[in-house]
Design a protein around this motif. Structure first.
Motif, PDB file in Angstrom:
ATOM      1  N   VAL A  37       9.330 -28.520 -50.177  1.00 20.41           N
ATOM      2  CA  VAL A  37      10.444 -29.455 -50.076  1.00 20.41           C
ATOM      3  C   VAL A  37       9.943 -30.767 -49.478  1.00 20.41           C
ATOM      4  CG1 VAL A  37      12.177 -27.635 -49.841  1.00 20.41           C
ATOM      5  CG2 VAL A  37      11.161 -28.648 -47.778  1.00 20.41           C
ATOM      6  N   GLN A  38      10.787 -31.782 -49.563  1.00 21.65           N
ATOM      7  CA  GLN A  38      10.521 -33.075 -48.946  1.00 21.65           C
ATOM      8  C   GLN A  38      11.551 -33.272 -47.834  1.00 21.65           C
ATOM      9  OE1 GLN A  38      10.878 -35.745 -52.272  1.00 21.65           O
ATOM     10  NE2 GLN A  38       8.900 -35.151 -53.137  1.00 21.65           N
ATOM     11  N   PHE A  39      11.079 -33.720 -46.660  1.00 19.09           N
ATOM     12  CA  PHE A  39      11.990 -33.809 -45.526  1.00 19.09           C
ATOM     13  C   PHE A  39      11.856 -35.139 -44.806  1.00 19.09           C
ATOM     14  CE2 PHE A  39      13.036 -33.299 -41.012  1.00 19.09           C
ATOM     15  CZ  PHE A  39      14.345 -32.843 -41.120  1.00 19.09           C
ATOM     16  N   TRP A  40      12.972 -35.804 -44.617  1.00 19.44           N
ATOM     17  CA  TRP A  40      13.080 -36.960 -43.731  1.00 19.44           C
ATOM     18  C   TRP A  40      14.403 -36.832 -43.003  1.00 19.44           C
ATOM     19  CZ3 TRP A  40      12.618 -37.184 -49.026  1.00 19.44           C
ATOM     20  CH2 TRP A  40      13.768 -37.455 -49.751  1.00 19.44           C
ATOM     21  N   SER A  41      14.377 -37.079 -41.705  1.00 18.72           N
ATOM     22  CA  SER A  41      15.584 -36.903 -40.900  1.00 18.72           C
ATOM     23  C   SER A  41      16.541 -38.075 -41.039  1.00 18.72           C
ATOM     24  CB  SER A  41      15.211 -36.721 -39.417  1.00 18.72           C
ATOM     25  OG  SER A  41      14.465 -37.835 -38.960  1.00 18.72           O
ATOM     26  N   SER A  42      16.031 -39.224 -41.452  1.00 16.75           N
ATOM     27  CA  SER A  42      16.857 -40.430 -41.529  1.00 16.75           C
ATOM     28  C   SER A  42      16.491 -41.237 -42.760  1.00 16.75           C
ATOM     29  CB  SER A  42      16.660 -41.289 -40.266  1.00 16.75           C
ATOM     30  OG  SER A  42      17.194 -42.575 -40.436  1.00 16.75           O
ATOM     31  N   ALA A  43      17.454 -41.423 -43.657  1.00 15.29           N
ATOM     32  CA  ALA A  43      17.234 -42.259 -44.832  1.00 15.29           C
ATOM     33  C   ALA A  43      16.972 -43.703 -44.422  1.00 15.29           C
ATOM     34  CB  ALA A  43      18.445 -42.174 -45.758  1.00 15.29           C
ATOM     35  N   LYS A  44      17.668 -44.145 -43.400  1.00 20.43           N
ATOM     36  CA  LYS A  44      17.501 -45.522 -42.929  1.00 20.43           C
ATOM     37  C   LYS A  44      16.084 -45.749 -42.417  1.00 20.43           C
ATOM     38  CE  LYS A  44      19.412 -48.817 -39.562  1.00 20.43           C
ATOM     39  NZ  LYS A  44      19.557 -49.905 -40.562  1.00 20.43           N
ATOM     40  N   ARG A  45      15.574 -44.803 -41.626  1.00 18.74           N
ATOM     41  CA  ARG A  45      14.211 -44.931 -41.094  1.00 18.74           C
ATOM     42  C   ARG A  45      13.179 -44.905 -42.209  1.00 18.74           C
ATOM     43  NH1 ARG A  45      10.770 -45.650 -38.641  1.00 18.74           N
ATOM     44  NH2 ARG A  45       9.886 -43.753 -37.753  1.00 18.74           N
ATOM     45  N   LEU A  46      13.380 -44.053 -43.200  1.00 19.24           N
ATOM     46  CA  LEU A  46      12.422 -43.982 -44.300  1.00 19.24           C
ATOM     47  C   LEU A  46      12.436 -45.281 -45.093  1.00 19.24           C
ATOM     48  CD1 LEU A  46      10.327 -42.463 -45.930  1.00 19.24           C
ATOM     49  CD2 LEU A  46      12.198 -41.387 -47.221  1.00 19.24           C
ATOM     50  N   ALA A  47      13.621 -45.819 -45.377  1.00 22.00           N
ATOM     51  CA  ALA A  47      13.708 -47.082 -46.101  1.00 22.00           C
ATOM     52  C   ALA A  47      13.058 -48.219 -45.319  1.00 22.00           C
ATOM     53  CB  ALA A  47      15.170 -47.406 -46.411  1.00 22.00           C
ATOM     54  N   HIS A  55      18.942 -50.041 -51.910  1.00 17.17           N
ATOM     55  CA  HIS A  55      19.070 -49.193 -53.108  1.00 17.17           C
ATOM     56  C   HIS A  55      18.377 -47.854 -52.880  1.00 17.17           C
ATOM     57  CE1 HIS A  55      19.104 -47.850 -57.257  1.00 17.17           C
ATOM     58  NE2 HIS A  55      17.784 -47.738 -57.218  1.00 17.17           N
ATOM     59  N   TYR A  56      17.138 -47.898 -52.404  1.00 19.83           N
ATOM     60  CA  TYR A  56      16.411 -46.653 -52.163  1.00 19.83           C
ATOM     61  C   TYR A  56      16.938 -45.913 -50.950  1.00 19.83           C
ATOM     62  CZ  TYR A  56      13.036 -47.193 -55.897  1.00 19.83           C
ATOM     63  OH  TYR A  56      12.460 -47.281 -57.137  1.00 19.83           O
ATOM     64  N   GLU A  57      17.459 -46.647 -49.964  1.00 15.37           N
ATOM     65  CA  GLU A  57      18.053 -45.955 -48.826  1.00 15.37           C
ATOM     66  C   GLU A  57      19.193 -45.052 -49.273  1.00 15.37           C
ATOM     67  OE1 GLU A  57      20.525 -46.860 -44.704  1.00 15.37           O
ATOM     68  OE2 GLU A  57      19.192 -48.427 -45.506  1.00 15.37           O
ATOM     69  N   ALA A  58      19.998 -45.519 -50.222  1.00 13.60           N
ATOM     70  CA  ALA A  58      21.094 -44.697 -50.748  1.00 13.60           C
ATOM     71  C   ALA A  58      20.558 -43.470 -51.478  1.00 13.60           C
ATOM     72  CB  ALA A  58      21.971 -45.530 -51.676  1.00 13.60           C
ATOM     73  N   ARG A  64      18.553 -36.128 -49.258  1.00 12.76           N
ATOM     74  CA  ARG A  64      17.967 -35.695 -47.984  1.00 12.76           C
ATOM     75  C   ARG A  64      18.231 -34.206 -47.761  1.00 12.76           C
ATOM     76  NH1 ARG A  64      19.423 -35.350 -42.617  1.00 12.76           N
ATOM     77  NH2 ARG A  64      21.585 -35.921 -43.085  1.00 12.76           N
ATOM     78  N   VAL A  65      17.188 -33.470 -47.364  1.00 10.73           N
ATOM     79  CA  VAL A  65      17.323 -32.061 -46.982  1.00 10.73           C
ATOM     80  C   VAL A  65      17.779 -32.015 -45.529  1.00 10.73           C
ATOM     81  CG1 VAL A  65      16.024 -29.950 -46.474  1.00 10.73           C
ATOM     82  CG2 VAL A  65      15.630 -31.177 -48.624  1.00 10.73           C
ATOM     83  N   PRO A  66      18.952 -31.464 -45.244  1.00 12.37           N
ATOM     84  CA  PRO A  66      19.398 -31.377 -43.848  1.00 12.37           C
ATOM     85  C   PRO A  66      18.473 -30.475 -43.027  1.00 12.37           C
ATOM     86  CG  PRO A  66      21.225 -31.018 -45.368  1.00 12.37           C
ATOM     87  CD  PRO A  66      19.967 -30.986 -46.187  1.00 12.37           C
ATOM     88  N   GLU A  67      18.342 -30.803 -41.756  1.00 11.86           N
ATOM     89  CA  GLU A  67      17.458 -30.021 -40.899  1.00 11.86           C
ATOM     90  C   GLU A  67      17.847 -28.550 -40.854  1.00 11.86           C
ATOM     91  OE1 GLU A  67      16.074 -29.817 -36.203  1.00 11.86           O
ATOM     92  OE2 GLU A  67      16.833 -31.715 -37.029  1.00 11.86           O
ATOM     93  N   ASP A  68      19.162 -28.272 -40.914  1.00 12.36           N
ATOM     94  CA  ASP A  68      19.570 -26.870 -40.805  1.00 12.36           C
ATOM     95  C   ASP A  68      19.298 -26.061 -42.076  1.00 12.36           C
ATOM     96  OD1 ASP A  68      21.592 -27.837 -42.437  1.00 12.36           O
ATOM     97  OD2 ASP A  68      23.209 -27.489 -41.010  1.00 12.36           O
ATOM     98  N   TRP A  69      18.801 -26.708 -43.134  1.00 11.05           N
ATOM     99  CA  TRP A  69      18.343 -25.965 -44.308  1.00 11.05           C
ATOM    100  C   TRP A  69      16.966 -25.339 -44.085  1.00 11.05           C
ATOM    101  CZ3 TRP A  69      19.094 -28.609 -49.727  1.00 11.05           C
ATOM    102  CH2 TRP A  69      20.459 -28.863 -49.949  1.00 11.05           C
TER     103      TRP A  69
END
Length: 277
Positions: A37-47, A55-58, A64-69
């Protein structure tokens, strides 16, 4: 040597954990060694880190894979007997992923960030965990730096050695067959291939093995995956992945082991007709 085949789930879960479970099961059924899987906790931080804009932040937020997954997905993989891996994108997420992953993956977009790659080392030193790095988008200079890093990590230090593995990669989605340049695996002494080849040609993994790949990463989707999903154009369906892996195993068998002449028995029946000098 058996090639490690990593089935990349990527964004093909479409935000549905049940679909993510089915992708892990499909990877196992097809003969894969790992589901990733691919994991980032924050779309904003990754963008922000990639400077990729709203556009990519959205898109990052949508997939985004939630942490609890993470624990649920790792447990499902363990229950059916397939390894579990993840790509981390943010330095602060590595500690979150560490309890769950058998090996680490670093994407091509982050591959020039040596500090980020080294941030994985405390979770790997002295273990059999690999840090597997895709080398798409790299210049000759950054590729050489990665090879130096691989060598230095293998030498290790007080905290132990780290196994860094480098994958040839063409970061086009999908990558045309004529762009794949698979000879780079051997000529650049790389360890494998991160495969984004156009889906109509599923021999790419087998050809990569013939060129020396010991690790393959290939995307997987389900029939019901949203056609607008960003990973759909270069992801294999389960039956295609099964054929892909079957070709890989056939390529391994055809390449064979050394010493070939000593161990070859296929010619035994014909040997009696050999002309003696």
């Amino acid at each position: 040597m058996r090639t490690m085949v990593i089935a990349e789930i990527g964004s093909c879960h479409d935000g549905d954990i049940g679909r993510a479970f089915r992708l892990i099961e499909a990877a196992k059924d097809a003969g894969g060694d790992y589901a990733k899987v691919q994991f980032w906790s924050s779309a904003k931080r990754l963008a922000e880190r990639r400077q990729s804009g709203p556009h990519y932040e959205a898109i990052y937020e949508r997939y985004r894979v939630p942490e609890d997954w993470l624990s649920a997905l790792a447990n499902r993989a363990a229950a059916i007997g397939i390894g579990f891996m993840a790509t981390g994108y943010l330095p602060e997420d590595l500690a979150t992923l560490a309890p769950y992953v058998a090996h680490w993956k670093v994407a091509s977009f982050e591959a020039a960030d040596e500090e980020f790659i080294r941030a994985h080392f405390p979770y790997c030193a002295g273990t059999d965990r690999h840090v597997i790095v895709s080398t798409g988008l790299q210049s000759n200079a950054t590729l050489q730096s990665l090879k130096i890093l691989r060598h230095a990590a293998a030498l290790g230090g007080m905290k132990g050695t780290v196994q860094v593995r480098l994958l040839h990669c063409v970061s086009a989605y999908p990558a045309p067959v004529a762009s794949l340049a698979l000879r780079q695996i051997r000529s650049e002494e790389l360890d494998g291939f991160s495969d984004h080849a156009a889906v109509g040609w599923i021999a790419s993994g087998a050809v990569a093995v013939a060129c020396g790949a010991k690790i393959l990463e290939v995307h997987l989707r389900l029939q019901e995956t949203d056609e607008q999903n960003p990973d759909a154009p270069h992801a294999l369906l389960p039956d295609q992945l099964q054929r892909y892996i079957r070709h890989v195993r056939a390529a391994e068998a055809a390449i064979g082991d050394e010493p070939w002449r000593k161990n070859n028995t296929a010619e035994d029946e014909m040997r009696k007709y050999r002309v003696q000098p």
